[in-house]
Motif scaffolding. Structure first.
Motif, PDB file in Angstrom:
ATOM      1  N   HIS A 183      36.698  45.415  31.891  1.00 21.08           N
ATOM      2  CA  HIS A 183      37.381  45.931  30.695  1.00 21.08           C
ATOM      3  C   HIS A 183      36.853  45.199  29.467  1.00 21.08           C
ATOM      4  O   HIS A 183      36.196  44.177  29.571  1.00 21.08           O
ATOM      5  N   HIS A 217      37.433  43.672  25.428  1.00 17.40           N
ATOM      6  CA  HIS A 217      38.343  43.125  24.429  1.00 17.40           C
ATOM      7  C   HIS A 217      37.841  43.622  23.070  1.00 17.40           C
ATOM      8  O   HIS A 217      36.772  43.185  22.614  1.00 17.40           O
ATOM      9  N   SER A 222      35.367  37.667  24.411  1.00 19.53           N
ATOM     10  CA  SER A 222      35.486  37.978  25.841  1.00 19.53           C
ATOM     11  C   SER A 222      36.283  36.926  26.629  1.00 19.53           C
ATOM     12  O   SER A 222      36.374  37.016  27.845  1.00 19.53           O
ATOM     13  N   PRO A 265      39.052  35.382  28.637  1.00 24.41           N
ATOM     14  CA  PRO A 265      40.184  35.982  29.350  1.00 24.41           C
ATOM     15  C   PRO A 265      41.520  35.479  28.816  1.00 24.41           C
ATOM     16  O   PRO A 265      41.674  34.296  28.514  1.00 24.41           O
ATOM     17  N   ASP A 279      45.160  38.612  31.551  1.00 22.13           N
ATOM     18  CA  ASP A 279      43.977  38.957  32.346  1.00 22.13           C
ATOM     19  C   ASP A 279      43.973  38.179  33.665  1.00 22.13           C
ATOM     20  O   ASP A 279      43.700  38.733  34.730  1.00 22.13           O
ATOM     21  N   ILE A 285      35.085  40.741  31.725  1.00 19.15           N
ATOM     22  CA  ILE A 285      35.579  41.108  30.400  1.00 19.15           C
ATOM     23  C   ILE A 285      34.386  41.165  29.459  1.00 19.15           C
ATOM     24  O   ILE A 285      33.609  40.216  29.370  1.00 19.15           O
ATOM     25  N   TYR A 299      29.917  38.599  27.744  1.00 23.67           N
ATOM     26  CA  TYR A 299      30.880  38.916  28.795  1.00 23.67           C
ATOM     27  C   TYR A 299      31.295  37.632  29.510  1.00 23.67           C
ATOM     28  O   TYR A 299      30.607  36.625  29.446  1.00 23.67           O
TER      29      TYR A 299
END
Length: 94
Positions: free
Chosen positions: A47, A49, A54, A56, A60, A83, A89
């Motif tokens: 998914h 943001h 990114s 978490p 999350d 993420i 990521y």
């Protein structure tokens, strides 16, 4: 969600939810239902943001733990939860 077989070949890519700028409402049931129908061995969650960060969130981590536990009961391995931010990521599981 990426749904994979036992050789890590992607069987299906499915969009589960579309959230707002700071939330998404998902449940393990919604995420795992398609994997169960396809008799999948493994899944990867991804998914974004929208903020571009990114990192978490606590939410999350919590949902990843719930999905990991639920998928294990069903014999499905959660390989990772990734993420995506603005050009970067982060992996939650690794």
């Amino acid at each position: 969600i990426l749904i994979l077989n036992n050789k890590n070949i992607v069987l299906k890519i499915r969009n589960i939810a579309i959230g707002g700028t700071n939330y998404s409402l998902i449940s393990p049931k919604e995420i795992l239902s398609e994997a169960v129908k396809m008799n999948a061995e493994k899944i990867i969650l991804i998914h974004n943001h929208p903020s571009g960060d990114s990192t978490p969130s606590e939410a999350d981590y919590k949902i990843t733990k719930k999905i990991d536990e639920a998928s294990a009961i069903l014999g499905i391995t959660l390989l990772d939860h990734i993420i995506i931010g603005d050009g970067n990521y982060k992996s939650i599981k690794y």
